[in-house]
Design an enzyme around this catalytic site. Sequence first.
Site, short mmCIF file in Angstrom:
data_model
loop_
_atom_site.label_atom_id
_atom_site.label_comp_id
_atom_site.label_asym_id
_atom_site.label_seq_id
_atom_site.Cartn_x
_atom_site.Cartn_y
_atom_site.Cartn_z
N GLU A 170 -37.64 4.38 6.29
CA GLU A 170 -38.13 3.00 5.79
C GLU A 170 -38.22 1.96 6.61
OE1 GLU A 170 -36.00 2.55 2.20
OE2 GLU A 170 -36.81 4.12 1.28
N ASN A 192 -30.74 -0.62 6.32
CA ASN A 192 -30.91 0.46 5.03
C ASN A 192 -29.66 0.81 4.49
OD1 ASN A 192 -31.62 3.10 3.59
ND2 ASN A 192 -33.76 2.20 3.89
N HIS A 412 -36.49 10.18 -14.62
CA HIS A 412 -35.90 9.66 -13.37
C HIS A 412 -34.50 10.09 -13.30
CE1 HIS A 412 -34.03 6.14 -10.84
NE2 HIS A 412 -35.08 6.64 -10.46
N HIS A 413 -34.18 10.72 -12.07
CA HIS A 413 -32.83 11.31 -11.46
C HIS A 413 -32.67 10.89 -10.15
CE1 HIS A 413 -33.57 15.39 -13.86
NE2 HIS A 413 -33.04 14.39 -14.60
N GLU A 414 -31.70 9.51 -10.25
CA GLU A 414 -31.30 9.02 -9.06
C GLU A 414 -29.83 9.72 -8.70
OE1 GLU A 414 -30.62 8.05 -5.68
OE2 GLU A 414 -32.19 6.75 -6.38
N HIS A 482 -37.87 10.74 -3.87
CA HIS A 482 -37.87 9.72 -3.00
C HIS A 482 -36.69 9.87 -2.14
CE1 HIS A 482 -40.84 6.36 -4.83
NE2 HIS A 482 -41.21 7.99 -5.23
N GLU A 483 -36.75 9.21 -0.74
CA GLU A 483 -35.88 9.17 0.26
C GLU A 483 -35.45 10.50 0.70
OE1 GLU A 483 -35.33 5.74 -1.96
OE2 GLU A 483 -34.45 7.49 -2.97
N GLU A 501 -41.80 9.91 -1.30
CA GLU A 501 -41.94 8.48 -0.95
C GLU A 501 -41.61 8.55 0.48
OE1 GLU A 501 -39.53 4.50 -1.33
OE2 GLU A 501 -38.30 6.29 -1.12
N GLU A 507 -42.18 -1.14 -2.69
CA GLU A 507 -40.97 -1.91 -3.03
C GLU A 507 -40.68 -2.88 -2.16
OE1 GLU A 507 -37.53 0.63 -3.34
OE2 GLU A 507 -38.26 1.84 -1.46
#
Length: 701
Positions: A170, A192, A412-414, A482-483, A501, A507
């Site tokens: 990122e 980050n 959504h799974h963070e 993502h990430e 992502e 963002e």
Amino acid sequence: MKKLLYLPLIAVASTMSMTAADITSPDGNITVDMNVVDGVPLYSMEYKDKAVIKPSALGIELTDGDDLMNGFEIVNTSASSYDETWQPVWGESRDIRNRYNELLVELRQPSTERYMNIRFRVYDDGMGFRYEFPLQDNLVYFIVKAEHSQFAMTGDHTAWWIAGDYDTQEYSYTESRLSEIRPLLEASICDNVSQTLFSPTGVQTSLQMKTDDGLYINLHEAALVDYSCMHLNLDDKNMVFESWLTPDAVGNMAYLQAPAKTPWRTVMVSDDARDMLSSNLILNLNEPCRYSDTSWIKPVKYIGVWWEMIGHGKQWSYTFDLPSVKLDSLDYSKTKPHGQHPANNDNVKKYIDFAAEHGFDQVLVEGWNIGWEDWSGKWKDYVFDFQTPYPDFDIEELNRYARSKGVKLMMHHETSSSVRNYERHMQAAYDLMDKYGYNAVKSGYVGNIIPRGEHHYGQWMNNHYLYAVTEAAKHKIMVNAHEAVRPTGLCRTYPNLIGNESARGTEYESFAGNKPSHTTVLPFTRLQGGPMDYTPGIFEMNMKKVNPHSAGNVNSTLARQLALYVTMYSPLQMAADVPEVYNRFLDAFQFIKDVAVDWDESRYLEAEPGQYIVAARKAKGTDDWFIGCTAAENGHESELVLDFLDKGRKYEATIYADAPDAHYLDNPQAYTITKKKVTAKTKLKMKAAPGGGYAISVKPL
């Protein structure tokens, strides 16, 4: 996937005790030479008689015993040709040709009686090579300490790069000479929540370069499976890149068991920048689809409860009363809601209604599940259970309501990078999705990895990402991670990996964190390995209007936000702004409603990295075309020739353009919409403002 044409492999050469071999591309423009000099394997590459890669060493350093770097002799070579046309489940084109010439060089290390092969595949737009370790007595289990694949450049090229990092991509891209990476790298780094830099001249792939005599060169990798992600470390005195792998918690790079193979190391080359964008080399170097049934994998256009938190400053959490959260003893009935939680029943229904009204497939809801009060930056193990909703989120009722409107909710799974915890709960989480009819999940890996000491891009984590995808496939679930590690074409083999992502996305626009040139670089770099969930479509550029604490403006015009749906290819496209904003610009919002997410044909009309990209795509199963232009700080003027349209046929073009006084800094919402009749003979003069663009829908009359 359907294979349309297949030519079998044909062995054409086999020679014992050779010291050199070479192979050319099918069109004859690329030549790759391979030889062994003083026991060291070397290769070089030319394009149209111009050197691309000077003689460069190949080899693997091991933790124990003799290395696989020297003392080799060539014991056999074999060449073959291959030509097929295959159809992706989704993609930029309906048909993809996979045509290459292949050279297999078999090496023996006489002092150890160990064998290592190097396989080259040469295409018209580049080549790939990988190491292969056949089944043998003297090399069975082995640990890679370092991989020493070199890419010797022919000069001090211009490059578009981000700093090498084991945990994040990122970063904003820097355009510079290779010799300027060292003095510029430190200033290119932003903070980050998880980052690990390794070298003052280390950069990440995909790396795009341009030579002074007009060659475009791209370095990347393909088919990253059971191995560590490759970065590039530059010897800036000699202009030689060398592979630099991501280590694990004890410093090792990879654990292999023969028979084994590494990912492909790729070099793309052309004298036309458009060829970089249209190349399918990375996809072609991956294995065919592993699934016999892909009918459940569908491209998705979605909206979501997300930008309210990212851009508007609202909360993923439910209450401010819990400084510490333990899920097994949590009782939200004893807390006071803070009233800033947008993942609530009434608000989600508003999004569902908007999606149904405007023809969107799904609604993403972030912050639906308990635990967000205490989730990030603490290296916390048991952080989420991925099953229990907050008191104001009725998961059963909201899914019922969505179905009644012809819409699905997106899960959504963070994980908070507690990967052990995610795998602990993964099957139950997927079962919950089955129960309520979810077929897509956006997962996240924010923070430092647990198991502690592992990195986002190491072998262990790369195996986890693929495990999550293949387990999801058993439930007919599509994954947007993502990430995670940046893609390397695995979406061909596992097409339910519908997006990632793995770069600096929209963002960062919420605090003016992306340069206007950013979207003119990403298709040359990050998108080479697979589509990105960039989440475009922001219409309110002045972020202080929606969040007084915001740092500034989105660095884009509104027309350019429309164009990104064409220039930033993805089968997963989000209309990222909030319904209230879109209701103010419904005439411009029409393009987002109309634009396709799956394509029969794609053409890149104009391109220069860091300056502009103009792409045209034909929607899957229709005769509708969509054109998009994204431009950097200097804007761009085009004269588009619409000769890709059917001859003798009339179309109507709806043109969404920057107004004459538009500018990404002080007049970003100034746009015009015009309609005109066009044919294959039409030429359109178009102008993109600084940080602007244009979008055109072309439909037959």
